[in-house]
Design a protein around this motif. Structure first.
Motif, PDB file in Angstrom:
ATOM      1  N   ASP A  14     -22.059 -62.940 -86.422  1.00 56.78           N
ATOM      2  CA  ASP A  14     -22.574 -64.071 -85.224  1.00 56.78           C
ATOM      3  C   ASP A  14     -22.490 -65.057 -86.810  1.00 56.78           C
ATOM      4  OD1 ASP A  14     -24.272 -63.445 -87.466  1.00 56.78           O
ATOM      5  OD2 ASP A  14     -26.467 -63.309 -86.356  1.00 56.78           O
ATOM      6  N   TYR A  15     -21.560 -65.057 -87.397  1.00 56.71           N
ATOM      7  CA  TYR A  15     -21.435 -66.562 -88.386  1.00 56.71           C
ATOM      8  C   TYR A  15     -19.912 -66.396 -88.917  1.00 56.71           C
ATOM      9  CZ  TYR A  15     -22.474 -62.360 -92.113  1.00 56.71           C
ATOM     10  OH  TYR A  15     -22.037 -62.284 -92.630  1.00 56.71           O
ATOM     11  N   SER A  16     -20.223 -67.152 -89.427  1.00 54.22           N
ATOM     12  CA  SER A  16     -18.487 -67.241 -90.350  1.00 54.22           C
ATOM     13  C   SER A  16     -18.596 -68.465 -91.517  1.00 54.22           C
ATOM     14  CB  SER A  16     -17.051 -67.632 -90.006  1.00 54.22           C
ATOM     15  OG  SER A  16     -16.765 -66.707 -88.243  1.00 54.22           O
ATOM     16  N   ILE A  17     -18.017 -68.479 -92.698  1.00 51.58           N
ATOM     17  CA  ILE A  17     -18.021 -68.441 -93.549  1.00 51.58           C
ATOM     18  C   ILE A  17     -17.020 -69.579 -94.214  1.00 51.58           C
ATOM     19  CG2 ILE A  17     -18.230 -68.867 -96.137  1.00 51.58           C
ATOM     20  CD1 ILE A  17     -20.985 -66.541 -95.350  1.00 51.58           C
ATOM     21  N   ALA A  18     -17.115 -70.347 -95.200  1.00 50.28           N
ATOM     22  CA  ALA A  18     -15.364 -70.725 -94.986  1.00 50.28           C
ATOM     23  C   ALA A  18     -16.015 -71.492 -96.706  1.00 50.28           C
ATOM     24  CB  ALA A  18     -14.357 -72.193 -94.718  1.00 50.28           C
ATOM     25  N   VAL A  19     -15.484 -71.201 -98.148  1.00 54.91           N
ATOM     26  CA  VAL A  19     -15.734 -71.795 -99.439  1.00 54.91           C
ATOM     27  C   VAL A  19     -14.644 -72.136-100.089  1.00 54.91           C
ATOM     28  CG1 VAL A  19     -16.389 -71.172-101.830  1.00 54.91           C
ATOM     29  CG2 VAL A  19     -17.268 -70.181 -99.351  1.00 54.91           C
ATOM     30  N   THR A  20     -14.572 -73.804-100.818  1.00 48.79           N
ATOM     31  CA  THR A  20     -13.296 -73.899-101.593  1.00 48.79           C
ATOM     32  C   THR A  20     -13.857 -74.412-102.180  1.00 48.79           C
ATOM     33  OG1 THR A  20     -11.964 -74.411 -99.713  1.00 48.79           O
ATOM     34  CG2 THR A  20     -11.499 -75.523-102.008  1.00 48.79           C
ATOM     35  N   SER A  21     -13.509 -74.201-103.771  1.00 48.43           N
ATOM     36  CA  SER A  21     -13.627 -74.205-105.196  1.00 48.43           C
ATOM     37  C   SER A  21     -13.183 -74.952-106.246  1.00 48.43           C
ATOM     38  CB  SER A  21     -14.771 -73.591-105.771  1.00 48.43           C
ATOM     39  OG  SER A  21     -14.522 -73.544-107.818  1.00 48.43           O
ATOM     40  N   ASP A  22     -13.413 -76.576-106.491  1.00 52.85           N
ATOM     41  CA  ASP A  22     -11.790 -76.874-107.889  1.00 52.85           C
ATOM     42  C   ASP A  22     -11.772 -76.747-109.275  1.00 52.85           C
ATOM     43  OD1 ASP A  22      -9.960 -78.824-107.982  1.00 52.85           O
ATOM     44  OD2 ASP A  22     -10.512 -80.087-107.283  1.00 52.85           O
ATOM     45  N   GLY A  23     -11.181 -75.931-109.730  1.00 51.18           N
ATOM     46  CA  GLY A  23     -11.160 -76.237-111.064  1.00 51.18           C
ATOM     47  C   GLY A  23     -10.996 -77.117-111.657  1.00 51.18           C
ATOM     48  N   HIS A  24     -11.598 -77.725-112.432  1.00 54.57           N
ATOM     49  CA  HIS A  24     -11.533 -79.192-113.474  1.00 54.57           C
ATOM     50  C   HIS A  24     -10.555 -78.673-114.554  1.00 54.57           C
ATOM     51  CE1 HIS A  24     -15.308 -79.330-111.831  1.00 54.57           C
ATOM     52  NE2 HIS A  24     -15.976 -79.160-112.645  1.00 54.57           N
ATOM     53  N   SER A  25      -9.493 -79.971-114.769  1.00 58.43           N
ATOM     54  CA  SER A  25      -8.417 -79.858-115.380  1.00 58.43           C
ATOM     55  C   SER A  25      -8.407 -80.320-116.531  1.00 58.43           C
ATOM     56  CB  SER A  25      -7.233 -80.839-113.711  1.00 58.43           C
ATOM     57  OG  SER A  25      -7.905 -82.105-114.376  1.00 58.43           O
ATOM     58  N   LEU A  47     -23.842 -64.378 -99.554  1.00 57.11           N
ATOM     59  CA  LEU A  47     -24.189 -65.274 -98.389  1.00 57.11           C
ATOM     60  C   LEU A  47     -24.042 -64.365 -97.762  1.00 57.11           C
ATOM     61  CD1 LEU A  47     -22.048 -68.393 -98.590  1.00 57.11           C
ATOM     62  CD2 LEU A  47     -24.642 -68.707 -97.834  1.00 57.11           C
ATOM     63  N   GLU A  48     -22.923 -62.938 -97.862  1.00 59.84           N
ATOM     64  CA  GLU A  48     -22.802 -62.185 -97.130  1.00 59.84           C
ATOM     65  C   GLU A  48     -24.568 -61.001 -96.452  1.00 59.84           C
ATOM     66  OE1 GLU A  48     -19.323 -58.809 -96.201  1.00 59.84           O
ATOM     67  OE2 GLU A  48     -20.001 -59.355 -97.891  1.00 59.84           O
ATOM     68  N   THR A  49     -24.494 -60.918 -98.423  1.00 60.08           N
ATOM     69  CA  THR A  49     -25.350 -60.199 -98.807  1.00 60.08           C
ATOM     70  C   THR A  49     -26.842 -60.656 -97.708  1.00 60.08           C
ATOM     71  OG1 THR A  49     -25.147 -59.179-100.065  1.00 60.08           O
ATOM     72  CG2 THR A  49     -27.742 -58.882-100.339  1.00 60.08           C
ATOM     73  N   LYS A  50     -27.373 -61.974 -98.157  1.00 61.69           N
ATOM     74  CA  LYS A  50     -28.305 -62.636 -97.037  1.00 61.69           C
ATOM     75  C   LYS A  50     -28.119 -62.491 -95.475  1.00 61.69           C
ATOM     76  CE  LYS A  50     -29.995 -65.932 -98.376  1.00 61.69           C
ATOM     77  NZ  LYS A  50     -32.020 -65.187 -98.951  1.00 61.69           N
ATOM     78  N   PHE A  51     -27.645 -62.738 -95.270  1.00 58.59           N
ATOM     79  CA  PHE A  51     -27.251 -62.562 -93.144  1.00 58.59           C
ATOM     80  C   PHE A  51     -26.827 -61.230 -93.095  1.00 58.59           C
ATOM     81  CE2 PHE A  51     -24.942 -67.302 -93.988  1.00 58.59           C
ATOM     82  CZ  PHE A  51     -26.225 -68.216 -94.279  1.00 58.59           C
ATOM     83  N   ASP A  53     -28.651 -59.239 -94.113  1.00 57.71           N
ATOM     84  CA  ASP A  53     -29.927 -58.636 -93.931  1.00 57.71           C
ATOM     85  C   ASP A  53     -31.065 -59.685 -93.325  1.00 57.71           C
ATOM     86  OD1 ASP A  53     -29.356 -56.268 -95.732  1.00 57.71           O
ATOM     87  OD2 ASP A  53     -30.177 -57.761 -98.024  1.00 57.71           O
ATOM     88  N   GLY A  54     -30.523 -60.303 -91.806  1.00 59.08           N
ATOM     89  CA  GLY A  54     -31.359 -60.722 -91.378  1.00 59.08           C
ATOM     90  C   GLY A  54     -31.598 -62.150 -91.846  1.00 59.08           C
ATOM     91  N   GLY A  55     -31.139 -62.822 -92.645  1.00 63.35           N
ATOM     92  CA  GLY A  55     -30.522 -64.006 -93.976  1.00 63.35           C
ATOM     93  C   GLY A  55     -31.016 -65.405 -92.378  1.00 63.35           C
ATOM     94  N   LEU A  56     -29.899 -65.190 -91.482  1.00 63.91           N
ATOM     95  CA  LEU A  56     -29.211 -66.385 -90.331  1.00 63.91           C
ATOM     96  C   LEU A  56     -30.324 -66.533 -90.202  1.00 63.91           C
ATOM     97  CD1 LEU A  56     -27.403 -67.712 -89.877  1.00 63.91           C
ATOM     98  CD2 LEU A  56     -26.739 -66.273 -88.163  1.00 63.91           C
ATOM     99  N   ASN A  57     -31.767 -66.120 -89.739  1.00 63.06           N
ATOM    100  CA  ASN A  57     -33.255 -66.145 -88.583  1.00 63.06           C
ATOM    101  C   ASN A  57     -33.658 -67.375 -89.374  1.00 63.06           C
ATOM    102  OD1 ASN A  57     -32.239 -64.607 -86.612  1.00 63.06           O
ATOM    103  ND2 ASN A  57     -33.703 -62.737 -87.583  1.00 63.06           N
ATOM    104  N   LEU A  58     -33.490 -67.196 -90.654  1.00 64.09           N
ATOM    105  CA  LEU A  58     -34.337 -68.434 -91.736  1.00 64.09           C
ATOM    106  C   LEU A  58     -33.998 -69.859 -91.873  1.00 64.09           C
ATOM    107  CD1 LEU A  58     -34.416 -66.600 -95.657  1.00 64.09           C
ATOM    108  CD2 LEU A  58     -36.195 -66.467 -93.838  1.00 64.09           C
ATOM    109  N   PHE A  59     -32.376 -70.193 -90.884  1.00 64.41           N
ATOM    110  CA  PHE A  59     -31.459 -71.394 -90.576  1.00 64.41           C
ATOM    111  C   PHE A  59     -31.893 -71.686 -89.601  1.00 64.41           C
ATOM    112  CE2 PHE A  59     -30.132 -69.469 -94.428  1.00 64.41           C
ATOM    113  CZ  PHE A  59     -31.025 -70.285 -95.521  1.00 64.41           C
ATOM    114  N   LEU A  60     -32.082 -70.675 -87.998  1.00 68.66           N
ATOM    115  CA  LEU A  60     -32.703 -71.359 -86.890  1.00 68.66           C
ATOM    116  C   LEU A  60     -33.222 -71.925 -86.581  1.00 68.66           C
ATOM    117  CD1 LEU A  60     -32.022 -67.632 -85.546  1.00 68.66           C
ATOM    118  CD2 LEU A  60     -30.180 -69.177 -86.272  1.00 68.66           C
TER     119      LEU A  60
END
Length: 280
Positions: A14-25, A47-51, A53-60
């Motif tokens: 019931d959710y999707s996650i996108a992540v981007t990280s930029d290393g400093h030059s 995030l996968e672990t939290k959600f 286990d029902g963690g998404l309900n914390l933000f509804l």
């Protein structure tokens, strides 16, 4: 240099996650490609672990919890996991002679020859977390809302169901030019910005600053939003991934050289009218 960006996506029931990280030059962050890889991995894992286990309900919207407080907890969990993983990596991967030689060459382009060894010594004596410095942007999309987390420069674009685009996270005055907050900061907890949206959206894109700063003469957010709308519209086409990657790659050749990364989430059946574009 290796590509210092890293990105990833994850979909749950019931959710999707996108992540981007930029290393400093910066040469002080000579292992930033590893830092960004770890940042992406621990963000997705936490995030996968939290959600799961029902963690998404914390933000509804109808929750009795404190969503803002939960966002702070969420961010702290990611940062702590990053620091632990970085420490483990650093303990098992001492700085090599080859890395030192590459550092000498990079330092030599910034300072006089007689100062190279002193600067190298200073770099290697800094807190190890700085070796791995990177930014982090996270988007979590669910049916009736979304969560955004941001540390450092880059861009996060939300495409609403009416086709309009916005960047709900305000600009950070401390991240102008080459300055940016980082996972390796002494206080990364205090510099994360977050946003909780209580409406369903068509999609969200998180971009490294190689794309955010690609065309300084244009309205970057509008430009990126239209680019992502065209991408969402093409998802049913067989070669969408190839043309998407070609488009992102073109940024590195047509504009000032920098690593360019985009990760995105999108609802399963976006309204075609909301994805109409006017930009060539």
């Amino acid at each position: 240099l290796p590509c210092q960006d890293n990105s990833g996506c994850l979909s749950g029931s019931d959710y999707s996650i996108a992540v981007t990280s930029d290393g400093h030059s910066d040469y002080h962050c000579f292992r930033s490609d590893v830092g960004s890889t770890i940042a992406t991995a621990v963000a997705l894992e936490s995030l996968e672990t939290k959600f799961r286990d029902g963690g998404l309900n914390l933000f509804l919207e109808d929750t009795q919890c404190d969503p803002e407080g939960q966002l702070d907890v969420l961010w702290k969990e990611i940062v702590i996991a990053w620091k632990m993983r970085v420490k483990e990596y650093d303990n098992s991967h001492p700085v090599t002679d080859e890395e030192k030689e590459r550092l000498r060459a990079r330092i030599g382009r910034k300072t006089s020859p007689e100062n190279v060894e002193q600067v190298l010594e200073d770099v290697l004596s800094q807190p190890v977390f700085r070796f791995y410095g990177c930014t982090l942007r996270v988007a979590i999309q669910f049916e009736n809302g979304y969560i955004l987390l941001s540390l450092g420069d880059g861009e996060t674009i939300v495409i609403r169901k009416d086709g309009t685009t916005e960047s709900p996270i305000p600009d950070d005055d401390d991240t102008q030019g080459s300055e940016t907050h980082s996972m390796c900061d002494d206080n990364p907890f205090g510099h994360c910005r977050h946003f909780l949206g209580n409406e369903g959206v068509t999609g969200i894109a998180v971009c490294s600053d190689g794309i955010h700063c690609a065309d300084e003469s244009a309205d970057n957010r509008y430009y990126i939003g239209e680019f992502m709308k065209r991408t969402f519209k093409s998802l049913s086409e067989e070669n969408w991934r190839e043309s998407f990657e070609d488009s992102v790659f073109s940024f590195t050749t047509e504009f000032p050289k920098d690593d360019c990364s985009v990760a995105f989430t999108v609802c399963r059946n976006p309204d075609a009218e909301s994805l109409e574009t006017v930009v060539a």
